[in-house]
Write a protein that holds these residues in place. Structure first.
Motif, PDB file in Angstrom:
ATOM      1  N   VAL A   1       0.835  -1.206   0.000  1.00 46.02           N
ATOM      2  CA  VAL A   1       0.000   0.000   0.000  1.00 46.02           C
ATOM      3  C   VAL A   1       0.866   1.252   0.000  1.00 46.02           C
ATOM      4  O   VAL A   1       0.642   2.192  -0.767  1.00 46.02           O
ATOM      5  N   ARG A   2       1.905   1.248   0.853  1.00 43.79           N
ATOM      6  CA  ARG A   2       2.786   2.416   0.913  1.00 43.79           C
ATOM      7  C   ARG A   2       3.472   2.653  -0.432  1.00 43.79           C
ATOM      8  O   ARG A   2       3.598   3.788  -0.894  1.00 43.79           O
ATOM      9  N   THR A   3       3.915   1.600  -1.083  1.00 40.80           N
ATOM     10  CA  THR A   3       4.625   1.734  -2.356  1.00 40.80           C
ATOM     11  C   THR A   3       3.715   2.291  -3.438  1.00 40.80           C
ATOM     12  O   THR A   3       4.109   3.196  -4.194  1.00 40.80           O
ATOM     13  N   LEU A   4       2.490   1.776  -3.517  1.00 42.25           N
ATOM     14  CA  LEU A   4       1.549   2.288  -4.521  1.00 42.25           C
ATOM     15  C   LEU A   4       1.202   3.748  -4.246  1.00 42.25           C
ATOM     16  O   LEU A   4       1.119   4.569  -5.163  1.00 42.25           O
ATOM     17  N   ALA A   5       0.977   4.061  -2.974  1.00 37.28           N
ATOM     18  CA  ALA A   5       0.640   5.447  -2.625  1.00 37.28           C
ATOM     19  C   ALA A   5       1.787   6.386  -2.977  1.00 37.28           C
ATOM     20  O   ALA A   5       1.581   7.481  -3.509  1.00 37.28           O
ATOM     21  N   ALA A   6       3.029   5.949  -2.696  1.00 39.79           N
ATOM     22  CA  ALA A   6       4.183   6.788  -3.014  1.00 39.79           C
ATOM     23  C   ALA A   6       4.353   6.954  -4.513  1.00 39.79           C
ATOM     24  O   ALA A   6       4.886   7.963  -4.976  1.00 39.79           O
ATOM     25  N   ALA A   7       3.852   5.993  -5.298  1.00 44.55           N
ATOM     26  CA  ALA A   7       3.951   6.081  -6.758  1.00 44.55           C
ATOM     27  C   ALA A   7       2.852   6.937  -7.360  1.00 44.55           C
ATOM     28  O   ALA A   7       2.850   7.167  -8.578  1.00 44.55           O
ATOM     29  N   GLY A   8       1.930   7.400  -6.518  1.00 40.46           N
ATOM     30  CA  GLY A   8       0.890   8.293  -7.028  1.00 40.46           C
ATOM     31  C   GLY A   8      -0.474   7.663  -7.143  1.00 40.46           C
ATOM     32  O   GLY A   8      -1.415   8.318  -7.614  1.00 40.46           O
ATOM     33  N   VAL A   9      -0.624   6.408  -6.719  1.00 40.09           N
ATOM     34  CA  VAL A   9      -1.943   5.767  -6.770  1.00 40.09           C
ATOM     35  C   VAL A   9      -2.783   6.315  -5.625  1.00 40.09           C
ATOM     36  O   VAL A   9      -2.346   6.280  -4.464  1.00 40.09           O
ATOM     37  N   PRO A  10      -3.984   6.840  -5.881  1.00 37.59           N
ATOM     38  CA  PRO A  10      -4.841   7.315  -4.794  1.00 37.59           C
ATOM     39  C   PRO A  10      -5.128   6.180  -3.820  1.00 37.59           C
ATOM     40  O   PRO A  10      -5.293   5.026  -4.231  1.00 37.59           O
ATOM     41  N   LEU A  11      -5.193   6.492  -2.531  1.00 37.29           N
ATOM     42  CA  LEU A  11      -5.405   5.450  -1.536  1.00 37.29           C
ATOM     43  C   LEU A  11      -6.667   4.644  -1.807  1.00 37.29           C
ATOM     44  O   LEU A  11      -6.691   3.424  -1.602  1.00 37.29           O
ATOM     45  N   ALA A  12      -7.701   5.328  -2.291  1.00 31.14           N
ATOM     46  CA  ALA A  12      -8.954   4.611  -2.559  1.00 31.14           C
ATOM     47  C   ALA A  12      -8.785   3.557  -3.632  1.00 31.14           C
ATOM     48  O   ALA A  12      -9.572   2.607  -3.713  1.00 31.14           O
ATOM     49  N   GLY A  13      -7.761   3.707  -4.474  1.00 27.56           N
ATOM     50  CA  GLY A  13      -7.551   2.764  -5.571  1.00 27.56           C
ATOM     51  C   GLY A  13      -6.548   1.678  -5.280  1.00 27.56           C
ATOM     52  O   GLY A  13      -6.410   0.724  -6.061  1.00 27.56           O
TER      53      GLY A  13
ATOM     54  N   PHE B   1      -4.269  -5.309 -12.720  1.00 25.42           N
ATOM     55  CA  PHE B   1      -3.250  -4.552 -11.999  1.00 25.42           C
ATOM     56  C   PHE B   1      -2.419  -3.718 -12.976  1.00 25.42           C
ATOM     57  O   PHE B   1      -2.163  -2.536 -12.752  1.00 25.42           O
ATOM     58  N   GLY B   2      -2.012  -4.323 -14.099  1.00 27.17           N
ATOM     59  CA  GLY B   2      -1.235  -3.593 -15.107  1.00 27.17           C
ATOM     60  C   GLY B   2      -2.021  -2.455 -15.715  1.00 27.17           C
ATOM     61  O   GLY B   2      -1.486  -1.354 -15.939  1.00 27.17           O
ATOM     62  N   ALA B   3      -3.311  -2.706 -15.973  1.00 22.69           N
ATOM     63  CA  ALA B   3      -4.154  -1.647 -16.540  1.00 22.69           C
ATOM     64  C   ALA B   3      -4.307  -0.501 -15.551  1.00 22.69           C
ATOM     65  O   ALA B   3      -4.306   0.682 -15.934  1.00 22.69           O
ATOM     66  N   GLY B   4      -4.419  -0.842 -14.264  1.00 22.78           N
ATOM     67  CA  GLY B   4      -4.531   0.199 -13.243  1.00 22.78           C
ATOM     68  C   GLY B   4      -3.279   1.041 -13.153  1.00 22.78           C
ATOM     69  O   GLY B   4      -3.341   2.271 -13.026  1.00 22.78           O
ATOM     70  N   LEU B   5      -2.115   0.391 -13.245  1.00 21.62           N
ATOM     71  CA  LEU B   5      -0.858   1.144 -13.229  1.00 21.62           C
ATOM     72  C   LEU B   5      -0.744   2.071 -14.433  1.00 21.62           C
ATOM     73  O   LEU B   5      -0.286   3.210 -14.320  1.00 21.62           O
ATOM     74  N   ALA B   6      -1.176   1.577 -15.602  1.00 22.46           N
ATOM     75  CA  ALA B   6      -1.119   2.402 -16.815  1.00 22.46           C
ATOM     76  C   ALA B   6      -2.014   3.630 -16.676  1.00 22.46           C
ATOM     77  O   ALA B   6      -1.662   4.730 -17.113  1.00 22.46           O
ATOM     78  N   ASP B   7      -3.180   3.445 -16.048  1.00 20.33           N
ATOM     79  CA  ASP B   7      -4.095   4.571 -15.862  1.00 20.33           C
ATOM     80  C   ASP B   7      -3.493   5.597 -14.904  1.00 20.33           C
ATOM     81  O   ASP B   7      -3.577   6.805 -15.136  1.00 20.33           O
ATOM     82  N   VAL B   8      -2.856   5.114 -13.845  1.00 23.56           N
ATOM     83  CA  VAL B   8      -2.206   6.040 -12.896  1.00 23.56           C
ATOM     84  C   VAL B   8      -1.068   6.780 -13.582  1.00 23.56           C
ATOM     85  O   VAL B   8      -0.870   7.990 -13.382  1.00 23.56           O
ATOM     86  N   GLU B   9      -0.310   6.074 -14.414  1.00 21.94           N
ATOM     87  CA  GLU B   9       0.779   6.730 -15.146  1.00 21.94           C
ATOM     88  C   GLU B   9       0.247   7.844 -16.041  1.00 21.94           C
ATOM     89  O   GLU B   9       0.842   8.928 -16.125  1.00 21.94           O
ATOM     90  N   ARG B  10      -0.887   7.564 -16.715  1.00 19.26           N
ATOM     91  CA  ARG B  10      -1.491   8.596 -17.570  1.00 19.26           C
ATOM     92  C   ARG B  10      -1.884   9.818 -16.740  1.00 19.26           C
ATOM     93  O   ARG B  10      -1.623  10.963 -17.128  1.00 19.26           O
ATOM     94  N   GLN B  11      -2.502   9.586 -15.580  1.00 19.40           N
ATOM     95  CA  GLN B  11      -2.905  10.704 -14.721  1.00 19.40           C
ATOM     96  C   GLN B  11      -1.703  11.496 -14.234  1.00 19.40           C
ATOM     97  O   GLN B  11      -1.731  12.731 -14.169  1.00 19.40           O
ATOM     98  N   LEU B  12      -0.633  10.775 -13.879  1.00 18.35           N
ATOM     99  CA  LEU B  12       0.575  11.459 -13.418  1.00 18.35           C
ATOM    100  C   LEU B  12       1.195  12.298 -14.530  1.00 18.35           C
ATOM    101  O   LEU B  12       1.685  13.405 -14.289  1.00 18.35           O
TER     102      LEU B  12
END
Length: 258
Positions: free
Chosen positions: A54-66, A78-89
């Motif tokens: 959880v800490r690692t994802l949050a530090a990478a910019g993933v909202p806690l709710a996600g 999981f990969g699709a979720g990371l790609a979406d977070v990357e786009r938002q970042l």
């Protein structure tokens, strides 16, 4: 008694605060361990692993709710979720870069609020004999014009460029600004307004292009706001402008009504 470590030790090992761990629990991201026979919650390797994830994802910019849904998803999701977070970042990075560029332009003066072409018009004015107060008033008018009547702004700039190329117009305008020292009922104000209107009518280029004039004619409320800006500081100039416009309107030039 269950083996494990305290919440304080778990937080220290993972690199967060005890308050953060409790927040993760409250959000349902990490299950609270059961209390042991002594009444203490003991964190084992499973809880520590989830805390790290959880800490690692949050530090990478993933909202806690996600973070919860991502950690519970299969590899593809999981990969699709990371790609979406990357786009938002990436979008946030672009926005921050744009804000930084705006700050740099603010440090450079007018260029944060006006295009280079408008800044070039302002830069010409001191060399033509216009004082700093007049240039400042024109700068503010340009900023307001760009914001309030964007469809007429380019035409307005073209009009200003033609006017500054016209020595007689420049002379009349400087006389108008100098008229601030006159009494409000000085007959020279009406004489100067007539001279200005006659010059406009004899030189269509300084009136502006038809499309630009139509844009301004449709924007009476905005035009009034721009034209009355600083009116309290330059009442004679405001009266002079009103008299000149009335003469132009009477001659058929599509001037906005105040």
């Amino acid at each position: 008694m269950r083996n494990g470590i305290t919440i304080g030790q778990a937080a220290a090992f993972v690199g967060v605060t005890v308050k953060t761990v409790r927040h993760y629990h409250k959000l349902g991201l990490v299950e609270e361990p059961e209390r042991d026979s002594s009444g203490y919650r003991r964190y084992g390797s499973g809880e520590l692993l989830r805390l790290v994830q959880v800490r690692t994802l949050a530090a990478a910019g993933v909202p806690l709710a996600g973070t919860g849904p991502m950690l519970d998803a299969d590899a593809a999701r999981f990969g699709a979720g990371l790609a979406d977070v990357e786009r938002q970042l990436t979008e946030r990075i672009d926005e921050l870069v744009a804000r930084r560029d705006t700050l740099r332009r603010l440090a450079d003066g007018d260029r944060a609020l006006l295009p280079d072409r408008a800044c070039a018009v302002l830069d010409r004015m001191p060399g033509l004999g216009f004082g700093p107060d007049y240039v400042a008033a024109q700068r503010e008018a340009l900023v307001l014009a760009r914001a309030l009547v964007p469809e007429g702004f380019d035409g307005f700039l073209t009009q200003l460029e033609h006017r500054l190329d016209d020595p007689e117009y420049v002379d009349l305008t400087k006389r108008g600004w100098e008229a601030e020292s006159w009494e409000p009922d000085d007959p020279r104000i009406e004489e100067l307004a007539t001279a200005m209107a006659d010059h406009y009518l004899a030189n269509p280029a300084v009136q502006g292009d038809p499309a630009g004039l139509r844009a301004w004619a449709k924007a009476s409320a905005q035009y009034k706001l721009i034209n009355t800006h600083r009116q309290d500081q330059a009442p004679v100039a405001a009266r002079l402008t009103a008299l000149t416009e009335a003469r132009l309107r009477a001659a058929g030039v599509p001037m906005p009504h105040r």
